[in-house]
Design a protein around this motif. Structure first.
Motif, PDB file in Angstrom:
ATOM      1  N   THR A  46      43.675  50.375  89.068  1.00  0.00           N
ATOM      2  CA  THR A  46      42.223  50.367  89.189  1.00  0.00           C
ATOM      3  C   THR A  46      41.865  49.038  89.824  1.00  0.00           C
ATOM      4  OG1 THR A  46      41.923  51.734  87.227  1.00  0.00           O
ATOM      5  CG2 THR A  46      40.021  50.466  87.968  1.00  0.00           C
ATOM      6  N   VAL A  47      41.212  49.090  90.971  1.00  0.00           N
ATOM      7  CA  VAL A  47      40.827  47.883  91.698  1.00  0.00           C
ATOM      8  C   VAL A  47      39.306  47.758  91.670  1.00  0.00           C
ATOM      9  CG1 VAL A  47      42.887  48.001  93.163  1.00  0.00           C
ATOM     10  CG2 VAL A  47      40.751  49.057  93.945  1.00  0.00           C
ATOM     11  N   SER A  48      38.808  46.659  92.179  1.00  0.00           N
ATOM     12  CA  SER A  48      37.373  46.405  92.182  1.00  0.00           C
ATOM     13  C   SER A  48      36.919  46.106  93.609  1.00  0.00           C
ATOM     14  CB  SER A  48      37.085  45.205  91.276  1.00  0.00           C
ATOM     15  OG  SER A  48      35.735  44.857  91.325  1.00  0.00           O
ATOM     16  N   TRP A  49      35.865  46.797  94.038  1.00  0.00           N
ATOM     17  CA  TRP A  49      35.266  46.552  95.344  1.00  0.00           C
ATOM     18  C   TRP A  49      33.804  46.177  95.148  1.00  0.00           C
ATOM     19  CZ3 TRP A  49      37.012  51.331  98.719  1.00  0.00           C
ATOM     20  CH2 TRP A  49      38.382  51.237  98.974  1.00  0.00           C
ATOM     21  N   ASP A  50      33.321  45.254  95.980  1.00  0.00           N
ATOM     22  CA  ASP A  50      31.941  44.801  95.913  1.00  0.00           C
ATOM     23  C   ASP A  50      31.386  44.750  97.334  1.00  0.00           C
ATOM     24  OD1 ASP A  50      29.527  43.710  95.079  1.00  0.00           O
ATOM     25  OD2 ASP A  50      30.401  41.902  94.226  1.00  0.00           O
ATOM     26  N   PHE A  51      30.139  45.180  97.489  1.00  0.00           N
ATOM     27  CA  PHE A  51      29.489  45.212  98.804  1.00  0.00           C
ATOM     28  C   PHE A  51      28.124  44.551  98.697  1.00  0.00           C
ATOM     29  CE2 PHE A  51      32.304  48.846  98.570  1.00  0.00           C
ATOM     30  CZ  PHE A  51      32.963  48.814  99.793  1.00  0.00           C
ATOM     31  N   HIS A  52      27.738  43.751  99.692  1.00  0.00           N
ATOM     32  CA  HIS A  52      26.426  43.105  99.670  1.00  0.00           C
ATOM     33  C   HIS A  52      25.292  44.117  99.732  1.00  0.00           C
ATOM     34  CE1 HIS A  52      28.371  39.162 101.159  1.00  0.00           C
ATOM     35  NE2 HIS A  52      28.211  39.133  99.863  1.00  0.00           N
ATOM     36  N   ASP A  53      25.528  45.255 100.392  1.00  0.00           N
ATOM     37  CA  ASP A  53      24.468  46.252 100.516  1.00  0.00           C
ATOM     38  C   ASP A  53      24.392  47.164  99.298  1.00  0.00           C
ATOM     39  OD1 ASP A  53      27.017  47.091 101.546  1.00  0.00           O
ATOM     40  OD2 ASP A  53      26.075  48.943 102.224  1.00  0.00           O
ATOM     41  N   PHE A  54      25.314  47.022  98.377  1.00  0.00           N
ATOM     42  CA  PHE A  54      25.345  47.826  97.153  1.00  0.00           C
ATOM     43  C   PHE A  54      25.854  46.907  96.057  1.00  0.00           C
ATOM     44  CE2 PHE A  54      26.700  51.085  94.201  1.00  0.00           C
ATOM     45  CZ  PHE A  54      25.764  52.078  94.400  1.00  0.00           C
ATOM     46  N   PRO A  55      25.006  45.954  95.607  1.00  0.00           N
ATOM     47  CA  PRO A  55      25.473  44.865  94.744  1.00  0.00           C
ATOM     48  C   PRO A  55      26.108  45.337  93.428  1.00  0.00           C
ATOM     49  CG  PRO A  55      23.158  44.582  95.330  1.00  0.00           C
ATOM     50  CD  PRO A  55      23.586  45.907  95.862  1.00  0.00           C
ATOM     51  N   GLY A  56      27.033  44.542  92.978  1.00  0.00           N
ATOM     52  CA  GLY A  56      27.723  44.804  91.730  1.00  0.00           C
ATOM     53  C   GLY A  56      29.063  45.456  91.988  1.00  0.00           C
ATOM     54  N   ALA A  57      30.113  44.744  91.652  1.00  0.00           N
ATOM     55  CA  ALA A  57      31.457  45.282  91.842  1.00  0.00           C
ATOM     56  C   ALA A  57      31.630  46.550  91.020  1.00  0.00           C
ATOM     57  CB  ALA A  57      32.492  44.240  91.436  1.00  0.00           C
ATOM     58  N   PHE A  58      32.387  47.483  91.550  1.00  0.00           N
ATOM     59  CA  PHE A  58      32.630  48.720  90.813  1.00  0.00           C
ATOM     60  C   PHE A  58      34.092  49.121  90.926  1.00  0.00           C
ATOM     61  CE2 PHE A  58      31.076  49.691  95.018  1.00  0.00           C
ATOM     62  CZ  PHE A  58      31.954  50.649  95.480  1.00  0.00           C
ATOM     63  N   PRO A  59      34.566  49.910  89.955  1.00  0.00           N
ATOM     64  CA  PRO A  59      35.981  50.276  89.931  1.00  0.00           C
ATOM     65  C   PRO A  59      36.320  51.385  90.929  1.00  0.00           C
ATOM     66  CG  PRO A  59      34.853  51.270  88.068  1.00  0.00           C
ATOM     67  CD  PRO A  59      33.844  50.403  88.781  1.00  0.00           C
ATOM     68  N   VAL A  60      37.518  51.276  91.482  1.00  0.00           N
ATOM     69  CA  VAL A  60      38.074  52.298  92.365  1.00  0.00           C
ATOM     70  C   VAL A  60      39.437  52.666  91.785  1.00  0.00           C
ATOM     71  CG1 VAL A  60      38.871  52.815  94.711  1.00  0.00           C
ATOM     72  CG2 VAL A  60      36.878  51.316  94.368  1.00  0.00           C
ATOM     73  N   GLU A  61      39.605  53.928  91.448  1.00  0.00           N
ATOM     74  CA  GLU A  61      40.869  54.415  90.884  1.00  0.00           C
ATOM     75  C   GLU A  61      41.804  54.801  92.024  1.00  0.00           C
ATOM     76  OE1 GLU A  61      41.416  54.429  87.570  1.00  0.00           O
ATOM     77  OE2 GLU A  61      39.383  53.686  87.237  1.00  0.00           O
ATOM     78  N   VAL A  62      43.008  54.269  92.006  1.00  0.00           N
ATOM     79  CA  VAL A  62      43.991  54.573  93.049  1.00  0.00           C
ATOM     80  C   VAL A  62      44.875  55.709  92.530  1.00  0.00           C
ATOM     81  CG1 VAL A  62      45.747  53.654  94.585  1.00  0.00           C
ATOM     82  CG2 VAL A  62      43.928  52.143  93.734  1.00  0.00           C
ATOM     83  N   ILE A  63      44.713  56.878  93.092  1.00  0.00           N
ATOM     84  CA  ILE A  63      45.411  58.083  92.641  1.00  0.00           C
ATOM     85  C   ILE A  63      46.812  58.155  93.233  1.00  0.00           C
ATOM     86  CG2 ILE A  63      45.341  60.613  92.561  1.00  0.00           C
ATOM     87  CD1 ILE A  63      43.099  59.036  90.964  1.00  0.00           C
TER      88      ILE A  63
END
Length: 153
Positions: A46-63
């Motif tokens: 499970t990694v974390s990605w954050d974008f300036h246009d969509f604030p707040g880091a969120f989890p990404v599950e690597v399947i």
């Protein structure tokens, strides 16, 4: 009608270099995740990605990760502000194929939105986002230019 899309583009770099630019958080942060990426993409992570246009880091599950061939991810569907739809995930599949003269064909598909107005809006928004990601990846890998810097906030 099933809500899904596919975008593709060719990058003038070998598959191994293009693949590494996606799985390596330091590289991904240079052209895509404007707020940064944390964690290398590997099966089960499970990694974390954050974008300036969509604030707040969120989890990404690597399947699934198949080196130099495929990456499958799941992340929370976004149906727009104020959506009362219960949370659910969509699936992103990236494939990397050798193309002519040392180029790489990158294909990104995403599926799994609910068949609602919010799901339709979310799918269109992500289609736009992944198209921009491919353009940014190409500019970064081929020319060292970060197209997303200053593009959003």
């Amino acid at each position: 009608m099933e809500l899904k899309f596919r975008v593709a583009g060719r990058i003038a770099k070998p598959v191994s270099e293009v693949f590494e630019a996606v799985v390596n958080p330091e590289q991904l942060s240079r052209y895509f995740t404007t707020g940064g990426a944390k964690g290398r993409l590997k099966t089960g992570a499970t990694v974390s990605w954050d974008f300036h246009d969509f604030p707040g880091a969120f989890p990404v599950e690597v399947i699934e990760v198949v080196k130099d061939e495929k990456i499958v991810l799941q992340w929370a569907a976004y149906e727009g502000p104020g959506s009362d739809t219960p949370k659910y995930d969509t699936t992103v599949t990236m494939t990397f194929e050798p193309a002519d003269t040392g180029r790489t064909l990158v294909t990104i598909s995403e599926e799994g939105w609910h068949q609602t107005e919010g799901g339709l809006k979310g799918s269109y928004g992500n289609c736009e986002g992944w198209t921009g990601a491919l353009c940014a990846m190409k500019a970064w890998l081929e020319h060292g230019i970060n197209l997303r810097e200053g593009f959003y906030k």
